[in-house]
Design an enzyme around this catalytic site. Structure first.
Site, PDB file in Angstrom:
ATOM      1  N   ASN A 159      22.988  38.233  48.304  1.00  0.00           N
ATOM      2  CA  ASN A 159      22.456  38.930  49.480  1.00  0.00           C
ATOM      3  C   ASN A 159      23.151  40.260  49.770  1.00  0.00           C
ATOM      4  O   ASN A 159      23.029  40.811  50.859  1.00  0.00           O
ATOM      5  CB  ASN A 159      22.533  38.024  50.722  1.00  0.00           C
ATOM      6  CG  ASN A 159      23.978  37.662  51.062  1.00  0.00           C
ATOM      7  OD1 ASN A 159      24.893  37.957  50.294  1.00  0.00           O
ATOM      8  ND2 ASN A 159      24.177  37.050  52.204  1.00  0.00           N
ATOM      9  N   HIS A 173      41.046  29.703  38.227  1.00  0.00           N
ATOM     10  CA  HIS A 173      41.111  30.751  39.244  1.00  0.00           C
ATOM     11  C   HIS A 173      42.545  31.138  39.612  1.00  0.00           C
ATOM     12  O   HIS A 173      42.743  32.051  40.404  1.00  0.00           O
ATOM     13  CB  HIS A 173      40.354  30.286  40.486  1.00  0.00           C
ATOM     14  CG  HIS A 173      40.984  29.064  41.092  1.00  0.00           C
ATOM     15  ND1 HIS A 173      41.011  27.848  40.446  1.00  0.00           N
ATOM     16  CD2 HIS A 173      41.647  28.891  42.259  1.00  0.00           C
ATOM     17  CE1 HIS A 173      41.656  26.981  41.192  1.00  0.00           C
ATOM     18  NE2 HIS A 173      42.049  27.576  42.301  1.00  0.00           N
ATOM     19  N   ASP A 174      43.521  30.437  39.043  1.00  0.00           N
ATOM     20  CA  ASP A 174      44.926  30.748  39.320  1.00  0.00           C
ATOM     21  C   ASP A 174      45.636  31.392  38.129  1.00  0.00           C
ATOM     22  O   ASP A 174      46.822  31.708  38.226  1.00  0.00           O
ATOM     23  CB  ASP A 174      45.701  29.473  39.672  1.00  0.00           C
ATOM     24  CG  ASP A 174      45.197  28.796  40.934  1.00  0.00           C
ATOM     25  OD1 ASP A 174      44.713  29.495  41.836  1.00  0.00           O
ATOM     26  OD2 ASP A 174      45.285  27.557  41.002  1.00  0.00           O
ATOM     27  N   ASP A 183      26.575  37.283  43.754  1.00  0.00           N
ATOM     28  CA  ASP A 183      26.217  37.547  45.146  1.00  0.00           C
ATOM     29  C   ASP A 183      24.699  37.694  45.249  1.00  0.00           C
ATOM     30  O   ASP A 183      24.105  38.493  44.534  1.00  0.00           O
ATOM     31  CB  ASP A 183      26.919  38.843  45.589  1.00  0.00           C
ATOM     32  CG  ASP A 183      26.501  39.263  46.991  1.00  0.00           C
ATOM     33  OD1 ASP A 183      26.070  38.386  47.768  1.00  0.00           O
ATOM     34  OD2 ASP A 183      26.616  40.465  47.301  1.00  0.00           O
ATOM     35  N   ASP A 210      43.041  19.071  44.282  1.00  0.00           N
ATOM     36  CA  ASP A 210      43.997  20.166  44.436  1.00  0.00           C
ATOM     37  C   ASP A 210      45.429  19.647  44.665  1.00  0.00           C
ATOM     38  O   ASP A 210      45.638  18.787  45.529  1.00  0.00           O
ATOM     39  CB  ASP A 210      43.549  20.990  45.655  1.00  0.00           C
ATOM     40  CG  ASP A 210      44.262  22.321  45.761  1.00  0.00           C
ATOM     41  OD1 ASP A 210      44.142  23.119  44.826  1.00  0.00           O
ATOM     42  OD2 ASP A 210      44.919  22.555  46.794  1.00  0.00           O
ATOM     43  N   ASP A 246      26.224  41.216  50.300  1.00  0.00           N
ATOM     44  CA  ASP A 246      27.395  41.411  51.167  1.00  0.00           C
ATOM     45  C   ASP A 246      28.686  41.510  50.355  1.00  0.00           C
ATOM     46  O   ASP A 246      29.780  41.580  50.916  1.00  0.00           O
ATOM     47  CB  ASP A 246      27.498  40.301  52.227  1.00  0.00           C
ATOM     48  CG  ASP A 246      27.796  38.945  51.623  1.00  0.00           C
ATOM     49  OD1 ASP A 246      27.810  38.834  50.375  1.00  0.00           O
ATOM     50  OD2 ASP A 246      28.018  37.990  52.391  1.00  0.00           O
ATOM     51  N   GLU A 290      44.925  18.008  39.763  1.00  0.00           N
ATOM     52  CA  GLU A 290      45.812  19.122  39.468  1.00  0.00           C
ATOM     53  C   GLU A 290      47.220  18.676  39.874  1.00  0.00           C
ATOM     54  O   GLU A 290      47.446  18.331  41.030  1.00  0.00           O
ATOM     55  CB  GLU A 290      45.409  20.362  40.256  1.00  0.00           C
ATOM     56  CG  GLU A 290      46.277  21.572  39.906  1.00  0.00           C
ATOM     57  CD  GLU A 290      46.329  22.637  40.992  1.00  0.00           C
ATOM     58  OE1 GLU A 290      46.574  23.803  40.660  1.00  0.00           O
ATOM     59  OE2 GLU A 290      46.154  22.308  42.187  1.00  0.00           O
ATOM     60  N   ASP A 329      27.912  33.682  46.364  1.00  0.00           N
ATOM     61  CA  ASP A 329      27.458  32.624  47.260  1.00  0.00           C
ATOM     62  C   ASP A 329      26.671  31.561  46.501  1.00  0.00           C
ATOM     63  O   ASP A 329      26.415  31.700  45.303  1.00  0.00           O
ATOM     64  CB  ASP A 329      26.623  33.227  48.397  1.00  0.00           C
ATOM     65  CG  ASP A 329      25.614  34.227  47.859  1.00  0.00           C
ATOM     66  OD1 ASP A 329      24.856  33.857  46.951  1.00  0.00           O
ATOM     67  OD2 ASP A 329      25.622  35.399  48.317  1.00  0.00           O
TER      68      ASP A 329
END
Ligand code: GLC
Ligand code: CA
Length: 559
Positions: free
Chosen positions: A33, A335-336, A31, A208, A35, A262, A39
């Site tokens: 910034n 990520h899964d 990150d 995907d 928040d 995938e 990003d």
């Protein structure tokens, strides 16, 4: 499909076969910034890091404009960047920064579905001229879905839309309506968008759930029980090859890029139909066989037993079953998936040894290795104490259903399984340092940071003499030097489990990969007198393969 590199050893060399890919889940990477959300500018800060690791390609998970029902896999606008991630100008800076360091950029292509907030869906739901058939609509009784198909995220695959007064199909969340690929206008719009990204200078796509694109007319009921019902109709559906071939011809056939599909429920034979000379212009696939290995009798929310021989069988089938011109995408994590060391290794006593053993296997197989952010420092699963701490729609939704249906009375009953399996383990922030929030953000992170960041982090891994990070670095170098590791043929050696050993052969060159997949000493049962050790996860190893392998010991030799 890509150009060929100069042929030095009588093989057709291809850059994406020789590449090591690093996957970034931008929300959780860095990150910039404060928040609490990672990003694009954050990634730019870390390009130097990626270069130091030595990877060749970045696969960037979705950064497109999205309401984030599924963290960017629900796209509202394919041609703009999500506010939280930055701007198109930031994206261009990222591409340039990567290219400056000879790192290629592969984008995620999500075209099985869009967000329900996509302009196409908004028009389609209103029945606007030309958009009526952009999605799968079926009219009928609002209390009776058109068929028994289920969503991958749990519950029915259909939702009733009050505006259109009809049902629409969503194989994932209800905010992810499936595009109707039978409609040539949909296909033309998708190709135009794909080409637009290619023109922007990217180096390929990770596609995907790409073998779900084709749904049969009439939407017949699923007959086969299981996860999810209906899959015999929409997995590798009737027109899938036609669509993929057309997509290829209209777009990336004209560029030197790589594509990786995938593919759910994929077997080797079907993979060969998609790949290689007689395929659909797809370079490689991700299959799931080795990720189902630890499902219990009740499926994925149940933990099952697995053995080293299960893995041997699966990997050997893929390594030997793919055609000469087909190619595999190799991965443990993404990520899964949960963290591999917590799943198939030992994240306590032998974290270093088991992580590096698993890495040796990944890099020892034939195919292109993918390393997921944090894998290179041996990040582990986290503890999600309550349902409130869980962010993933594909964890929350099934648990909500279990609670509703009385299968469980409280989250605590399923917590161990969540702590084993949830997709959120991959999504806890990247652990950069032992500073606040692991150096990921100055603000409040959108998802909890794993408590072990003070111990497991990039800074300490890079400054240590021996660490998972350095081992990955070594493997990445090795693969760059050793064509046999990329192109060599795989042969399983017959040694008793839990030792797993195989050779890779290219011409006269032969490499041996040997692993002890257990926390006990094991005899290797190999009587190899002299070889050259190329890499190993214990120090002080001789050039000969001693009989005893220590816990999770892994070595690669040249014979
Ligand atoms: C793929 C993605 C996953 C996403 C799903 C729907 O499996 O990897 O993260 O939820 O497709 O797009
Ligand atoms: Ca941010």
């Amino acid at each position: 499909m890509g150009s060929e590199i100069e042929d030095t050893a009588g093989i057709d060399r291809t850059w994406w076969k020789e590449a090591v890919v690093y996957q970034i889940y931008p929300r959780s990477f860095k990150d910039s910034n404060g928040d609490g959300v990672g990003d694009i500018s954050g990634i730019i800060e870390k390009v130097e890091y990626l270069d130091a690791l030595g990877i060749d390609v970045v696969w960037l998970c979705p950064v497109y404009d999205s309401p984030n029902a599924d963290n960017g896999y629900d796209i509202r606008d394919y041609r703009s960047i999500m506010d939280e991630m930055g701007t198109m100008a930031d994206w261009e800076r990222l591409l340039a920064a990567l290219h400056d360091r000879d790192i290629r950029l592969v984008m995620d292509l999500v075209v099985n579905h869009t967000s329900d907030e996509h302009e196409w869906f908004r028009k389609s739901r209103r029945g606007e001229d030309g958009y009526e058939d952009y999605y799968h609509w079926v009219e009928g009784d609002p209390d009776q879905p058109p068929n028994n198909w289920e969503s991958y995220f749990g519950g029915p695959a259909w939702s009733y839309d009050e505006t259109r007064e009809a049902w629409y199909l969503h194989l994932f969340d209800e905010k992810q309506p499936d595009l109707n690929w039978r409609n040539p206008d949909v296909r033309a719009d998708v190709y135009e968008m794909v080409d637009w990204w290619l023109q922007n200078g990217i180096d390929g796509f990770r596609m995907d759930v790409i073998n779900l694109l084709s749904k049969p007319e009439g939407y017949p009921d699923g007959e086969i029980e299981g996860y999810p019902t209906g899959r015999e109709h929409f997995v590798n559906g009737p027109r899938i090859h036609e669509y993929l071939r057309e997509l290829y011809e209209e777009t990336y056939a004209n560029y030197d890029v790589m594509t990786v599909g995938e593919m759910v429920d994929l077997d080797v034979e079907t993979a060969n139909a998609y790949l290689g000379e007689d395929g659909d212009g797809l370079d490689m696939v991700f299959h799931f066989d080795h990720t189902f290995i630890d499902f219990g009798p009740d499926g994925r929310w149940d933990i099952g037993e697995w053995s080293v021989s299960d893995f041997e069988e699966i990997f050997t089938e893929w390594q030997t079953g793919l055609d000469e011109t087909s190619w595999d995408g190799l991965y443990w994590e993404n990520h899964d998936q949960p963290r591999v060391v917590s799943r198939f290794g030992d994240d306590e006593q032998y974290r270093y040894e088991s992580t590096t053993m698993l890495a040796t296997l990944l890099f020892g197989l034939r195919g292109t290795p993918y390393v997921y952010q944090g894998q290179e420092i041996g990040m582990t699963n986290a503890d999600f104490e309550s349902l409130e701490a869980v962010r993933d729609v594909d964890t929350r939704r099934p648990i909500e259903i279990m609670l509703e249906e009385g299968e469980i009375d409280s989250y605590q009953q399923i917590r161990d399984v969540v702590n084993y399996r949830s997709r959120d383990h991959a999504r806890t922030p990247m652990q950069w340092s032992d500073g606040e929030n692991a150096g990921f953000t100055d603000g409040d992170p959108w998802i909890k940071v794993n408590d072990n960041y003070t111990e497991i982090n990039v800074e300490s891994a890079r400054s240590a003499d021996r660490s998972v990070w350095w081992y990955y670095r070594e493997l990445i170098d090795l693969r760059e030097d050793e064509q046999t590791l990329v192109y060599g043929e795989y042969d399983l050696l017959d040694v008793p489990d839990p030792v797993y050993a195989f050779t890779r052969t290219l011409g006269d060159d032969e490499l041996l990969v040997v692993l002890n997949w257990s926390d006990q000493e094991q005899s290797s049962s190999l009587s190899i007198e002299d070889g050259t050790l190329l890499v190993g996860n214990y120090s002080g190893i001789e050039t000969t393969l001693s009989e005893t392998l220590r816990p999770y010991e892994a070595r690669i030799y040249r014979l």
